[in-house]
Every structure is written in C-alpha cells, then in structure tokens.
Design an enzyme around this catalytic site. Structure first.
Site, PDB file in Angstrom:
ATOM      1  N   TYR A   7       0.856  -1.193   0.000  1.00 12.32           N
ATOM      2  CA  TYR A   7       0.000   0.000   0.000  1.00 12.32           C
ATOM      3  C   TYR A   7       0.886   1.235   0.000  1.00 12.32           C
ATOM      4  O   TYR A   7       1.716   1.429   0.898  1.00 12.32           O
ATOM      5  CB  TYR A   7      -0.889  -0.025   1.239  1.00 12.32           C
ATOM      6  CG  TYR A   7      -2.108   0.855   1.145  1.00 12.32           C
ATOM      7  CD1 TYR A   7      -3.305   0.359   0.620  1.00 12.32           C
ATOM      8  CD2 TYR A   7      -2.094   2.162   1.609  1.00 12.32           C
ATOM      9  CE1 TYR A   7      -4.438   1.151   0.557  1.00 12.32           C
ATOM     10  CE2 TYR A   7      -3.226   2.961   1.544  1.00 12.32           C
ATOM     11  CZ  TYR A   7      -4.397   2.449   1.016  1.00 12.32           C
ATOM     12  OH  TYR A   7      -5.530   3.231   0.958  1.00 12.32           O
ATOM     13  N   TYR A  41      -5.505   5.612  -7.140  1.00 10.73           N
ATOM     14  CA  TYR A  41      -5.805   5.407  -5.720  1.00 10.73           C
ATOM     15  C   TYR A  41      -7.224   4.875  -5.621  1.00 10.73           C
ATOM     16  O   TYR A  41      -8.189   5.633  -5.665  1.00 10.73           O
ATOM     17  CB  TYR A  41      -5.655   6.737  -4.969  1.00 10.73           C
ATOM     18  CG  TYR A  41      -6.103   6.717  -3.525  1.00 10.73           C
ATOM     19  CD1 TYR A  41      -5.319   6.119  -2.536  1.00 10.73           C
ATOM     20  CD2 TYR A  41      -7.296   7.311  -3.134  1.00 10.73           C
ATOM     21  CE1 TYR A  41      -5.719   6.109  -1.207  1.00 10.73           C
ATOM     22  CE2 TYR A  41      -7.702   7.315  -1.797  1.00 10.73           C
ATOM     23  CZ  TYR A  41      -6.904   6.716  -0.844  1.00 10.73           C
ATOM     24  OH  TYR A  41      -7.303   6.712   0.467  1.00 10.73           O
TER      25      TYR A  41
END
Lengths: 365, 389
Positions: free
Chosen positions: B293, B343
């Site tokens: 991430y 994102y």
C-alpha cells in the site's frame, strides 16, 4: 502549577519597565491621501479638510492634514504581521499569558495630539511599558492591569501623538467556579470581543492573543468580534477536564486516582489498573520535540501556512500534540526543548502551544 | 473450516481510472461488479454475498439491486479506510469457508477526486464526540488534519531513528512511476519521473514532497471470491487465498498512533505479517513479488521491515539500486501502485496480484508463485498472500 508565577511576572514587569522607551519600526509609508480617504470613508467622517486640497488650503492648516485619531493606523502591522521589533509590552504579555492570565479586555485608551500629521510625515512609534498592577479580583476573574504609552515621532524626532493604553489580563473562570459563572463567562466573551475590535497599540494585543498560527483569522479589526475558529475539538465527560484546564492556563494530564498512573490522551479508565477514579495533575509545562511536521499544503481553515505541528514528549512521561510557535519552522528540530504557552483562538477556544525554551537555567521559570 | 487454500479470487473487474468519472459512485460500483463477474464467468444470480468498506457510499443492497443480485445471505463492511482492502477478501473467504455464502463480491467504488477528496482538510473530523471524533480532537485543532500530515509525523521520526532521507522516499516514487509508465490503465502512463524531479517537487507537509503523495482518483474495483473447488471450474485460473489477515496494534489510533511506541514502525502491519506467515506456512523468501500500500512513500519502507523482507531500519538499503523495481530483488507494485496507477483504496493492487498469478499483467513478472498484498497503513489494516493453484 504554571510555568510563570505571579512573583516572576512582577519581577519581569519591573525589569521591562526599567528599559524605558523602545523604538519600533518606522511606518511602511508616509502619511498619505489614499489611506486617509479609506479611513474617513470607513469612519463616515466627511470633513473636507482631510481630503479636499482646495478647501484645506483655505483653512487654518493651509494644507491637507490627517485625522488625529488615525495615529495608530500609520504604523499598525497588517493581519499577516510585518516588520516587527521586540517590544517590552509583547514580552510582558507573553509571560502574562503563560502564567494563565489568557483573557483580555481593553479598559483605557487616551490619546494626546501634539500636532496634526501632514502628508509626507514619516512616523515612528516608540513604546514604553509603564505599569503592571495586580493581581486584582475583578468581575471577569483575577487579573493584572497592564499599561503602556506609545509616542509617534516625526522625522525630526518631535512627538506628534501620544497614547496611553491599558488592558486587564485575567484568568478566565472555569465552569463550576463559584459566582455567576455563566453570566461572567458571557461578560468575558463580550469584553474579549470588544477588546478585539478596538484598536490597540501597534502589535501588542493582537500579537499576544491571536498571533502565531491564527494570524489573519483571530486578529483585531475584523469587525464585531473574533471570527470563530473553525477547528473545534469534540469533548466528552472523559476529556472535558483537559480543555477546562487549557482555558485556565493549565496543561492537565489525566492521573489515576487509585494507582497514580498518567495517561494522555485521556480516557474513561486507567490503562494500568482499570480504575475509573480519574483525576489529573498539572504538567510542569516543559517538553521536548519528539517529532514534527511543517504543513504547507493544502490550505487549512483558520490557519496560515506554513505552520508547525509537533509531538512533544513531556518529562512526566506522556506525549502531547501541539503547534510550535514563536520561531521559524527551520529552527524546529527533534529534541528541541519547549515550554507550553496558551493561545486564545477565538472567544471560546484556547489551545496549548509550544515555544522554544531557549533560556539558560536560572531564568524566570 | 479454514479458508486457507480452500478459497480463491475467481474474478477481477474494474472501471477506468480517472480524475472525473462523470458517473455516479453507484454506477461505478455496478460496472466493476459486472466486470468481475464477467471475468469469472459467473452471473449476478450466482452471487449471495457482498462486502465493502464502511467508507463506501454504496450500500450492498443498492449494488445488488442495480446489477440484479437476488437473495443475499452475507453482507458486511470493513472499517478503517484503506486498511479494509484485504479485509474484505478475508471476510468473504470466511463466509465461503463457513458455508454462509457461495459467491461473494468485494467492491470499492468512489469519486475520490471529483467528489469528496480525502486529501483535503475536513473541519468536521473533530466535530462529533464519538470515540473517533475524540481521537481526532487531539490533532485537528492544531491543523494536523490531512493524511499527508499524519504520515509525515511518522516519517520524520523514522528518518531521525534510522538515518533515512527524503531521497530514500523518493526512490519509492521513482519505482512506482516507472512501473506505471508502461501500464496503459495507469493515470501516469508514459510519465516516469526522476529522483531530481521528486526532490524539486513542492512541499506538501515536510518532510513529504508532492511526489511522496499518491494521486487522488475516481474509479472502482471488484473481486469475486468463492471456494477453490468452484473456482477451478470457472473461466480463469484461481488465485488461491493462502493467507488473509487483519491487524490492529496495542494503543492503535487512526493515522495518529503517536502515543504508544517509538513511532518508527507499523505494529499493526506486524500483526498482519505474523498472521500471513503463520497461515500460509511461507516465509518472505517464498514470495516473488509484493503489492504494498503506497498512499505515501515512507510507509513502503516500514512495511518491508514489518513484513520481514529486511531488518529494522534497513529498508533504505533494500530499495536502493532499483531493489523494488520490476527487475529488482523484490518487485513491488508492478502496476505502478497508487502513486502511479490509481488510488482505489488498495483494491486495484489486489486485482494486480491476481493478474500476476494468472500471467496476464501488462508488466508481467516471471515465475510468480506467491504474491503478498497489503492494505492501508497507519490504520488498522489487512493483508493477503495469493498463490497459484
């Protein structure tokens, strides 16, 4: 209990008074017609002697003069500050705030005019701290009356205008204190609003109360009171004591009533023994920067960028988050010793903040 | 009754990734769910479970109505922002393994750029006296209220503790943008950056530059989870769930765990890591690629350490010399990550992990047998290890 005692304050005041008159920065611009026009327009003063060259030439002065009450205008820093020099008044008010007298109400403003200012006059202010009287118990709370004089000099060093300014710096009452709490809180709020909207000595009240991180949003001169600071904390039964402490000029850390363990942020139970007998202790008010950031973007409501936020490690063994103020962002580093200071963000909220502790041992703290 | 190696991701689907989708978030969700079902060779009628994030604005029943899913026997939400990503798959796998549902679709859909932007300050964060509002109230009044700022506070301490520099963070950004440059689905397709460009990009919150921060995106991703047995009969090769774990650490807070330890690690990712290695029986040496991430570059370094790919404080050496690039010692985010592709709150990374195992990625790596995926950092989080059948 707090970082500065009353005795310290009085000793500091004596020292600063002894410094006498301290000259400030000259006005950014000479006395000029455009600024006069704005001012008389805002004030509703239609006297042509201030704006009409023909009328003024025929009058007693023979030329345009500035309204005497504009004295402060010529050297007042804008809401974003400007060139400022150290002033004994600022030094004292900062210490008074740190001692917990965070409330302010202006009580006196007396101006003496030696002559009219004319177009082209370049004025320079000089400030002289004259007295600090107290602590006195007033309807707003216990406090000190601080008085100073400002004299504006022309290029020849002759005085043009003098002003006496006096404020009451008081320790705001906390909820539950004896007396008519709600009524006096309201009175304090009104007083603070009045103080904020009234002109003060150059850089004095504005910088002591609303400077630093909230420049431009909490300063004076924005009309009928301080704009509400938009970033309000939520509070509940577990956290209220902290914010009441801040309003009273105390940095309170939760302490277990049974085992004495400290914790921050606070909560309903002791993390060590599960006791719900929560109490608090007042922190010494010193600490060390553990980590920090400099915020540039995006814009944050109620804030001027860049500003510094730090995690501060306290000698009591807990960490607290707050802004580091009164120093350039590049002067902040991990390990920087700091002390707490209290800043009123609006009529309701005061925040604890941190300022470099760059004073050798044996200072006023 | 364990889900480990008995459940699989059988289908992935996504919308285009953009800065302005021009469509409703519900439509994005519906499009992604349909695409994932098409990919798996299933129909909405086969689905009886839906899982998403608590932050998603599309209710499970709304998505079910739109795409024509009938009866639902399992619906669930996972909290804590992007930390939910792999957690949705874990919950789906648990539901399938326990017989609560047969086919569960996990989805995340938002207009995070053209609608509500997470990167912008929101004064309401500290407004409610909920436990989260109170937590935020120790930070928001001081203007500490954007994800970049919350992460920057950790980054500064990490730099101080381990001697890492802004250039080390920059190497992560350079790698992600290099990967995205050859991914046509990536917003930054064809736009690699240099370390100099990273260093000269403007400050957002010191010590983070603009290019340390992921972009903000509109889009949606959906994943189909079912039993391994059933997945073997479907259109695609299954991505077997070898491990799925959630984790929160002691003294955990949302993005602001500043009060518990030395602020130089991610204890919650350590919890996830222990779960992943224990469930799968694998070690870091068995993993050929990782999807980490990357909403902000510094936490990529911390994750490499928490997951055991390198020692504490050694990540800057691990990533040096292209260590996490496509030809490096551990390729990370071949799709370009959230810094480069989009994102989508971590869900696009899970889709990339599935493609790598299938051998269908645009930046296909050689011989990927096991791939590790993580979710949002700085918050209670989750992780997956997916493996070839």
């Amino acid at each position: 209990m707090t970082t500065v005692s009353d005795g310290d304050l009085e000793a500091l005041a004596e020292r600063l008074i002894a410094e006498g008159e301290v000259r400030g920065e000259p006005a950014a611009d000479p006395v000029n017609l455009p600024m006069i026009r704005h001012w008389v327009d805002a004030m509703g003063d239609t006297n042509p002697i201030y704006t009409d060259p023909v009328f003024a030439a025929a009058g007693v002065h023979g030329e345009i003069v500035a309204p005497p009450a504009m004295a402060q205008v010529w050297t007042m820093p804008g809401p974003r500050g400007g060139k400022t020099t150290r002033s004994t008044v600022d030094d004292l008010l900062a210490a008074v705030n740190a001692a917990g007298y965070t409330g302010v109400v202006a009580t006196n403003c007396e101006q003496t005019y030696h002559r009219y200012a004319r177009l082209g006059d370049l004025l320079t202010p000089a400030t002289r701290l004259t007295s600090m009287i107290g602590p006195k118990l007033t309807a707003l709370g216990q406090g000190y009356f601080v008085t100073w004089n400002v004299t504006w000099y022309d290029a020849d060093g002759e005085p043009v205008t003098e002003m006496l300014f006096r404020v009451l710096k008081f320790r705001p009452r906390t909820r539950g204190e004896s007396g008519n709490g709600a009524a006096s809180r309201e009175a304090a709020a009104t007083a603070a609003r009045e103080a904020a909207s009234r002109p003060a000595a150059p850089g004095a009240t504005a910088q002591a109360e609303g400077g630093g991180p909230a420049k431009g949003s909490a300063g004076p001169g924005s009309g009928g009171g301080r704009r509400p600071y938009p970033l309000k904390p939520a509070k509940n039964q577990d956290t209220e004591f902290f914010w009441e402490g801040v309003a009273a000029g105390e940095l309170r850390i939760q302490r277990c009533g049974d085992c004495g363990a400290l914790r921050h942020p606070p909560g309903p139970m002791c993390l060590a023994c599960r006791s719900t007998a929560t109490g608090y202790t007042v922190a010494a008010g010193t600490g060390e920067v553990y980590s920090y950031v400099v915020h540039h973007h995006p814009p944050v409501p109620g804030r001027e960028t860049p500003f510094v936020v730090a995690v501060v490690a306290l000698p009591e063994g807990v960490r607290v988050v707050g802004n580091v103020v009164d120093c350039a962002p590049e002067d902040v580093g991990i390990g920087l010793p700091v002390r707490v200071t209290f800043q009123a963000m609006d009529d309701e909220l005061t925040l604890p903040m941190w300022t470099p502790l760059d004073e050798p041992a044996g200072g006023t703290r | 009754m364990t889900f480990v190696r008995r459940t699989a991701v059988a289908g992935v689907g996504a919308t285009d990734f953009s800065k302005n989708s021009g469509r409703s978030e519900l439509r994005l969700a519906a499009e992604a769910v349909c695409a994932a079902l098409d990919d798996a060779g299933l129909t909405p009628a086969d689905v009886n479970g839906l899982v998403t994030y608590t932050q998603d604005t599309n209710q499970e029943i709304s998505v079910a109505r739109e795409v024509g899913v009938g009866d639902l026997t399992f619906f669930s939400r996972v909290h804590y922002g992007g930390g939910a990503a792999c957690g949705t798959v874990m919950q789906a796998a648990m539901a399938v393994a326990t017989g609560v549902a047969d086919v569960v679709v996990c989805y995340r859909a938002f207009n995070e750029r053209s609608g509500r932007r997470f990167g912008q300050p929101d004064a309401r964060l500290g407004g409610e006296p909920s436990s989260q509002g109170l937590e935020m109230s120790w930070h928001v009044p001081y203007g500490l209220m954007t994800p970049a700022a919350w992460v920057a506070m950790f980054a500064r301490r990490y730099m101080h503790t381990y001697g890492a520099t802004s250039e080390d963070f920059g190497r992560v950004a350079v790698a992600m943008r290099r990967h995205a440059a050859t991914n046509p689905a990536a917003w930054f397709h064809g736009q690699p950056i240099t370390l100099d460009e990273h260093q000269s990009s403007r400050w957002i919150v010191e010590p983070l530059h603009l290019l340390d921060c992921c972009q903000e995106s509109d889009g949606a991703v959906a994943l189909v989870v079912t039993s391994l047995e059933r997945a073997r009969d479907l259109r695609r090769s299954p991505a077997v769930i070898a491990a799925a774990a959630q984790g929160a650490g002691a003294g955990q807070a949302m993005m602001t765990s500043y009060y518990r330890d030395d602020m130089s690690g991610l204890p919650e990712m350590g919890v996830v890591a222990r779960g992943l290695w224990a469930q799968s029986g694998l070690t870091p040496a068995d993993v050929q690629a990782a999807i980490l991430y990357d909403h902000f570059t510094p936490f990529v370094l911390s994750q490499l350490e928490e997951l055991g790919f390198c020692g504490r404080g050694e990540a800057r050496h691990f990533i040096a010399d292209g260590g996490i690039e496509l030809d490096g010692r551990l390729p990370v985010n071949p799709h370009g990550g959230q810094l480069g592709e989009a994102y989508i709150h971590g869900m696009n990374g899970i889709a990339e992990a599935v493609r790598q195992l299938r051998g269908t990625s645009v930046n296909q790596l050689q011989d990927v047998t096991n791939i590790l995926v993580t979710a949002g950092t700085g918050v209670p989080t989750s992780g997956l290890i997916l493996t070839r059948d």
